[in-house]
Design an enzyme around this catalytic site. Structure first.
Site, PDB file in Angstrom:
ATOM      1  N   GLU A   1       0.931  -1.152  -0.066  1.00  0.00           N
ATOM      2  CA  GLU A   1      -0.096   0.128  -0.064  1.00  0.00           C
ATOM      3  C   GLU A   1       0.803   1.132   0.136  1.00  0.00           C
ATOM      4  O   GLU A   1       1.807   1.368   0.841  1.00  0.00           O
ATOM      5  CB  GLU A   1      -0.807   0.089   1.265  1.00  0.00           C
ATOM      6  CG  GLU A   1      -1.693   1.457   1.592  1.00  0.00           C
ATOM      7  CD  GLU A   1      -2.431   1.675   0.283  1.00  0.00           C
ATOM      8  OE1 GLU A   1      -3.392   0.979  -0.099  1.00  0.00           O
ATOM      9  OE2 GLU A   1      -2.163   2.966  -0.052  1.00  0.00           O
TER      10      GLU A   1
ATOM     11  N   GLU B   1     -27.403  12.201  -3.922  1.00  0.00           N
ATOM     12  CA  GLU B   1     -27.258  12.262  -2.374  1.00  0.00           C
ATOM     13  C   GLU B   1     -27.673  13.386  -1.953  1.00  0.00           C
ATOM     14  O   GLU B   1     -27.174  14.467  -2.170  1.00  0.00           O
ATOM     15  CB  GLU B   1     -25.859  11.651  -2.324  1.00  0.00           C
ATOM     16  CG  GLU B   1     -25.029  11.794  -1.033  1.00  0.00           C
ATOM     17  CD  GLU B   1     -23.674  11.400  -1.232  1.00  0.00           C
ATOM     18  OE1 GLU B   1     -23.479  10.563  -2.035  1.00  0.00           O
ATOM     19  OE2 GLU B   1     -22.962  11.995  -0.485  1.00  0.00           O
TER      20      GLU B   1
ATOM     21  N   HIS C   1     -15.721   9.334  -7.599  1.00  0.00           N
ATOM     22  CA  HIS C   1     -16.061   7.804  -8.160  1.00  0.00           C
ATOM     23  C   HIS C   1     -15.329   7.451  -9.376  1.00  0.00           C
ATOM     24  O   HIS C   1     -16.045   7.135 -10.262  1.00  0.00           O
ATOM     25  CB  HIS C   1     -17.405   7.803  -8.371  1.00  0.00           C
ATOM     26  CG  HIS C   1     -18.229   7.938  -7.041  1.00  0.00           C
ATOM     27  ND1 HIS C   1     -19.601   8.167  -7.094  1.00  0.00           N
ATOM     28  CD2 HIS C   1     -18.170   7.877  -5.765  1.00  0.00           C
ATOM     29  CE1 HIS C   1     -20.170   8.338  -5.816  1.00  0.00           C
ATOM     30  NE2 HIS C   1     -19.056   8.385  -5.141  1.00  0.00           N
TER      31      HIS C   1
ATOM     32  N   GLY D   1     -12.077  -1.172  -8.916  1.00  0.00           N
ATOM     33  CA  GLY D   1     -13.071  -0.484  -9.754  1.00  0.00           C
ATOM     34  C   GLY D   1     -12.663  -0.031 -11.201  1.00  0.00           C
ATOM     35  O   GLY D   1     -13.451   0.132 -11.762  1.00  0.00           O
TER      36      GLY D   1
ATOM     37  N   ASN E   1     -23.791   5.097  -5.734  1.00  0.00           N
ATOM     38  CA  ASN E   1     -22.241   5.154  -5.075  1.00  0.00           C
ATOM     39  C   ASN E   1     -21.655   3.691  -5.336  1.00  0.00           C
ATOM     40  O   ASN E   1     -22.320   2.537  -5.401  1.00  0.00           O
ATOM     41  CB  ASN E   1     -22.489   5.355  -3.806  1.00  0.00           C
ATOM     42  CG  ASN E   1     -23.331   6.660  -3.463  1.00  0.00           C
ATOM     43  OD1 ASN E   1     -24.269   6.464  -3.761  1.00  0.00           O
ATOM     44  ND2 ASN E   1     -22.738   7.647  -2.975  1.00  0.00           N
TER      45      ASN E   1
HETATM   46  P1  FAE Z   1      -9.243   2.282  -3.655  1.00  0.00           P
HETATM   47  O1  FAE Z   1     -10.168   1.907  -2.425  1.00  0.00           O
HETATM   48  O2  FAE Z   1      -9.242   3.363  -4.284  1.00  0.00           O
HETATM   49  O3  FAE Z   1      -8.162   1.743  -3.055  1.00  0.00           O
HETATM   50  C1  FAE Z   1      -6.921   1.372  -3.864  1.00  0.00           C
HETATM   51  C2  FAE Z   1      -5.564   1.728  -3.067  1.00  0.00           C
HETATM   52  O4  FAE Z   1      -4.411   1.371  -3.796  1.00  0.00           O
HETATM   53  C3  FAE Z   1      -5.323   2.837  -2.379  1.00  0.00           C
HETATM   54  O5  FAE Z   1      -5.240   2.660  -0.947  1.00  0.00           O
HETATM   55  C4  FAE Z   1      -4.127   3.376  -3.110  1.00  0.00           C
HETATM   56  O6  FAE Z   1      -3.559   4.315  -2.104  1.00  0.00           O
HETATM   57  C5  FAE Z   1      -3.252   2.137  -3.328  1.00  0.00           C
HETATM   58  N1  FAE Z   1      -2.334   2.399  -4.568  1.00  0.00           N
HETATM   59  C6  FAE Z   1      -2.629   3.089  -5.647  1.00  0.00           C
HETATM   60  N2  FAE Z   1      -1.532   2.872  -6.284  1.00  0.00           N
HETATM   61  C7  FAE Z   1      -0.607   2.019  -5.749  1.00  0.00           C
HETATM   62  C8  FAE Z   1       0.334   1.809  -5.932  1.00  0.00           C
HETATM   63  N3  FAE Z   1       1.280   2.025  -7.090  1.00  0.00           N
HETATM   64  N4  FAE Z   1       1.283   1.055  -4.980  1.00  0.00           N
HETATM   65  C9  FAE Z   1       0.662   0.662  -3.949  1.00  0.00           C
HETATM   66  N5  FAE Z   1      -0.594   0.957  -3.742  1.00  0.00           N
HETATM   67  C10 FAE Z   1      -1.319   1.732  -4.749  1.00  0.00           C
HETATM   68  O7  FAE Z   1      -9.712   1.200  -4.973  1.00  0.00           O
HETATM   69  N6  FAE Z   1     -18.332   5.262  -2.784  1.00  0.00           N
HETATM   70  C11 FAE Z   1     -19.505   4.774  -2.190  1.00  0.00           C
HETATM   71  O8  FAE Z   1     -19.831   3.606  -2.640  1.00  0.00           O
HETATM   72  N7  FAE Z   1     -20.016   5.588  -1.165  1.00  0.00           N
HETATM   73  C12 FAE Z   1     -19.562   6.768  -0.777  1.00  0.00           C
HETATM   74  O9  FAE Z   1     -20.237   7.083   0.264  1.00  0.00           O
HETATM   75  C13 FAE Z   1     -18.499   7.159  -1.147  1.00  0.00           C
HETATM   76  N8  FAE Z   1     -17.956   8.470  -1.106  1.00  0.00           N
HETATM   77  C14 FAE Z   1     -16.568   8.801  -1.231  1.00  0.00           C
HETATM   78  C15 FAE Z   1     -16.158  10.045  -0.801  1.00  0.00           C
HETATM   79  C16 FAE Z   1     -14.794  10.486  -1.110  1.00  0.00           C
HETATM   80  C17 FAE Z   1     -14.607  11.803  -0.739  1.00  0.00           C
HETATM   81  C18 FAE Z   1     -14.254   9.814  -2.076  1.00  0.00           C
HETATM   82  C19 FAE Z   1     -12.661   9.901  -2.531  1.00  0.00           C
HETATM   83  C20 FAE Z   1     -14.699   8.518  -2.567  1.00  0.00           C
HETATM   84  C21 FAE Z   1     -16.175   8.090  -2.340  1.00  0.00           C
HETATM   85  N9  FAE Z   1     -16.462   6.861  -2.674  1.00  0.00           N
HETATM   86  C22 FAE Z   1     -17.799   6.409  -2.186  1.00  0.00           C
HETATM   87  C23 FAE Z   1     -15.941   6.115  -3.745  1.00  0.00           C
HETATM   88  C24 FAE Z   1     -15.123   4.843  -3.084  1.00  0.00           C
HETATM   89  O10 FAE Z   1     -14.440   5.311  -2.162  1.00  0.00           O
HETATM   90  C25 FAE Z   1     -14.332   4.313  -4.176  1.00  0.00           C
HETATM   91  O11 FAE Z   1     -15.102   3.763  -5.316  1.00  0.00           O
HETATM   92  C26 FAE Z   1     -13.637   2.739  -3.827  1.00  0.00           C
HETATM   93  O12 FAE Z   1     -12.689   3.122  -2.666  1.00  0.00           O
HETATM   94  C27 FAE Z   1     -12.890   2.317  -4.981  1.00  0.00           C
HETATM   95  O13 FAE Z   1     -12.161   1.059  -4.466  1.00  0.00           O
HETATM   96  P2  FAE Z   1     -11.075   0.372  -5.134  1.00  0.00           P
HETATM   97  O14 FAE Z   1     -10.970  -1.130  -4.304  1.00  0.00           O
HETATM   98  O15 FAE Z   1     -11.467   0.481  -6.618  1.00  0.00           O
END
Ligand code: FAE
Length: 547
Positions: A85, A403, A488, A516, A526
């Site tokens: 991570e 929302e 998103h 994603g 969401n």
């Molecule tokens: P994600 O959760 O982004 O995890 C990817 C991880 O990989 C991260 O920890 C990165 O730091 C790590 N990473 C990236 N590149 C590298 C690398 N080269 N080497 C090592 N580590 C790395 O991916 N979604 C909802 O359904 N409901 C909500 O209420 C909602 N609110 C949101 C509010 C905000 C402010 C934000 C930013 C997002 C929100 N989302 C919401 C979107 C949701 O958090 C997002 O779709 C997911 O987190 C994506 O999941 P993944 O597993 O694709």
């Protein structure tokens, strides 16, 4: 600023007097932007060290939803998993005794390697409210591409650390457009229920909701939606609702009711650290290395893959480069992280077998934000829970699901605020820029116009019915729409195109995508429940056939 987003100050526009009335005492909120707190001098130690030269059976890049599901299920199947991570562990309190900073007082913990905040709501009364912060490997990345700002969580737990926790299963009738190659019966019969259980999804107690001060903003939103004929829906969340009721009763430390959200939540939210990752760690088979960033994956001579990893300090500098061999590698770096890695690895010849679909079909889930100025007899409440619990569903008729979002400033703003998810059809592509060595995204700001038009099907009607106006002071000066960003990001390594129908990357055996980036740009709601459910489906098939 796009011209189409500026409301004409003549007909239906905003007079100076009405504008100020509508913003109430919001100037007070500007004062919320205080002085920068110094970052700790010493680097925070990382939880688990990863030795260069190690050979691991499975390496998972990223600790968000997809990565956490993969790690848990692989470990339960008896496989040792190494998670890598780039962000921090977020398990150590700062000098204020809290792990995470409050939304109203961002500090060094708040942003990923920025020296100034980049708040989604950048202005109040047109005044900019961003402030200087020390550069640090903070929790929220506001990643700027030429036409869009993409917010992402950084740290163990990925987006679950910073998001609103809204845990929405799409309506089944919309699923065919979201993931056309996936069997909907299996998803709604098995994998959505499994994901909802694993994430700890629950809905606010409707009786408590009716009287809770902190949801006055949602009740105002419901009343106004109803008067314009729009369906109001309660939306589940991963917040511990019993804890929130205790916050309201004043018996526990406050989190949602203290405005915590964007920069982490200190108490009630069930982030992945408390759900999937806690269970994964409890198997004893999962090791997580924070502040480790994967920079390359390429076929190893004796089989498997050579993975290059930079170990980072809290200034974001690489302090060591490690080489690890992995039999199998799961890309779970999020839509942007995975897409950037794969596009670069294909372009530079590290993974020459990847197909031409890599980097394509990226979308913003149709995100667009706006605020409305209510009349003085419709206050939305000085105390607002930072956790949304409701929405307005106009997807079928107008292409928007909005929302009803909080503005947790601690003062009465008379504002209603909304994050809309829309059916915006525009899709962008990542490509490798050989002159800069970076990966670019060709999204253009103007591509948000369909999203604005769809959101307007709801809010133009509500404004007409209520005799109210849009807020024009939240995203700049006289700018209505927050059309410069997304929370998103989705797509870039789409299921059944860049991968097979279960996330196996085409062209290289033993490489998988499980985040994603598999979803082609839109989930109609969401996204994280769908990301989790799809990961549950795919990892089950992969464990059965490949391990
Ligand atoms: P994600 O959760 O982004 O995890 C990817 C991880 O990989 C991260 O920890 C990165 O730091 C790590 N990473 C990236 N590149 C590298 C690398 N080269 N080497 C090592 N580590 C790395 O991916 N979604 C909802 O359904 N409901 C909500 O209420 C909602 N609110 C949101 C509010 C905000 C402010 C934000 C930013 C997002 C929100 N989302 C919401 C979107 C949701 O958090 C997002 O779709 C997911 O987190 C994506 O999941 P993944 O597993 O694709």
């Amino acid at each position: 600023m796009s011209e189409t987003t500026v409301q004409d100050k003549g007909s239906g526009g905003v007079s100076r007097r009405r504008f100020i009335t509508g913003t109430g005492s919001i100037l007070g909120a500007v004062a919320l932007a205080g002085h920068a707190t110094a970052a700790p001098r010493t680097a925070v130690p990382t939880a688990a060290s990863l030795d260069s030269g190690a050979h691991v059976p499975v390496l998972v890049i990223g600790t968000g939803y997809g990565g956490s599901v993969a790690a848990l299920r692989l470990a339960e199947a008896g496989v040792d998993v190494q998670m890598v991570e780039m962000g921090m562990a977020w398990d150590t309190p700062g000098s204020d005794g809290k792990i995470f900073a409050n939304t109203t007082s961002p500090d060094y913990r708040s942003y990923w390697l920025r020296t100034r905040t980049k708040q989604p709501i950048s202005n109040f009364l047109g005044f900019p409210i961003d402030k200087d912060v020390p550069r640090y490997t903070g929790i929220l990345d506001a990643e700027q591409f030429s036409g869009i700002l993409v917010y992402q969580g950084r740290g163990v737990g990925g987006g679950s650390l910073v998001n609103g926790g809204m845990a929405v299963t799409p309506k089944r009738e919309n699923f065919g457009a979201i993931l056309p190659s996936v069997n909907a019966d299996e998803m709604y019969g098995t994998y959505y229920p499994r994901a909802n259980a694993g994430l700890g999804v629950a809905t606010v107690d409707p009786t408590w909701f009716e009287t809770a001060d902190c949801y006055q903003y949602a009740r105002v939103g419901r009343k106004q939606a109803g008067r314009s004929g729009f369906p109001f829906v309660f939306v589940p969340d991963v917040y511990d609702w019993n804890y929130m009721e205790q916050e309201a009763a004043g018996t526990v430390p406050k989190s949602a009711l203290a405005g915590e959200i964007l920069y982490g939540n200190n108490y009630g939210k069930k982030s992945l650290q408390k759900t999937y990752l806690a269970r994964a760690k409890a198997t004893g088979r999962v090791t997580i290395s924070p502040l480790h960033k994967v920079t390359s994956v390429s076929p190893a001579t004796g089989g498997g893959y050579t993975v290059l990893i930079d170990q980072l300090n809290t200034n974001g500098d690489a302090t060591a480069t490690k080489t690890v061999t992995a039999d199998k590698v799961f890309f779970a770096a999020g839509s942007v992280g995975t897409s950037k890695l794969l596009v670069k690895l294909k372009a530079t010849g590290a993974l020459p077998g990847l197909n031409g679909e890599v980097g394509k079909s990226w979308g913003d889930n149709g995100n667009v934000m706006c605020g409305r100025a209510n009349h003085l007899w419709d206050p939305t409440g000085a105390l607002q829970s930072s956790i949304p619990c409701s929405g307005i569903d106009n997807w079928a008729a107008g292409g928007a699901f909005s929302e009803i979002a909080p503005l947790p400033t601690g003062i009465e703003t008379y504002a209603s605020f909304y994050l809309s998810i829309t059916k915006n059809p525009n899709r962008a592509q990542f490509s490798f820029n050989s002159s800069t060595g970076a990966v670019d995204l060709d999204w253009q700001t103007a591509w948000k116009q369909p999203a604005i038009d769809m959101a307007k099907t709801i809010f133009d009607k509500i404004n007409a019915k209520e005799g109210t106006i849009y807020r024009t002071d939240l995203f700049g000066t006289y700018k209505i729409w927050g059309d410069h960003l997304t929370y998103h990001p989705l797509g870039g390594a789409v299921l059944n195109k860049a991968t097979d129908n279960y996330g196996r990357l085409q062209g290289h055996l033993g490489l998988y995508v499980i985040d994603g980036s598999l979803i082609p740009g839109n989930t109609s709601v969401n996204p994280f429940v769908t990301i989790t459910a799809l990961a549950e489906r795919n990892i089950e098939a992969i464990i059965a056939a490949d391990l």
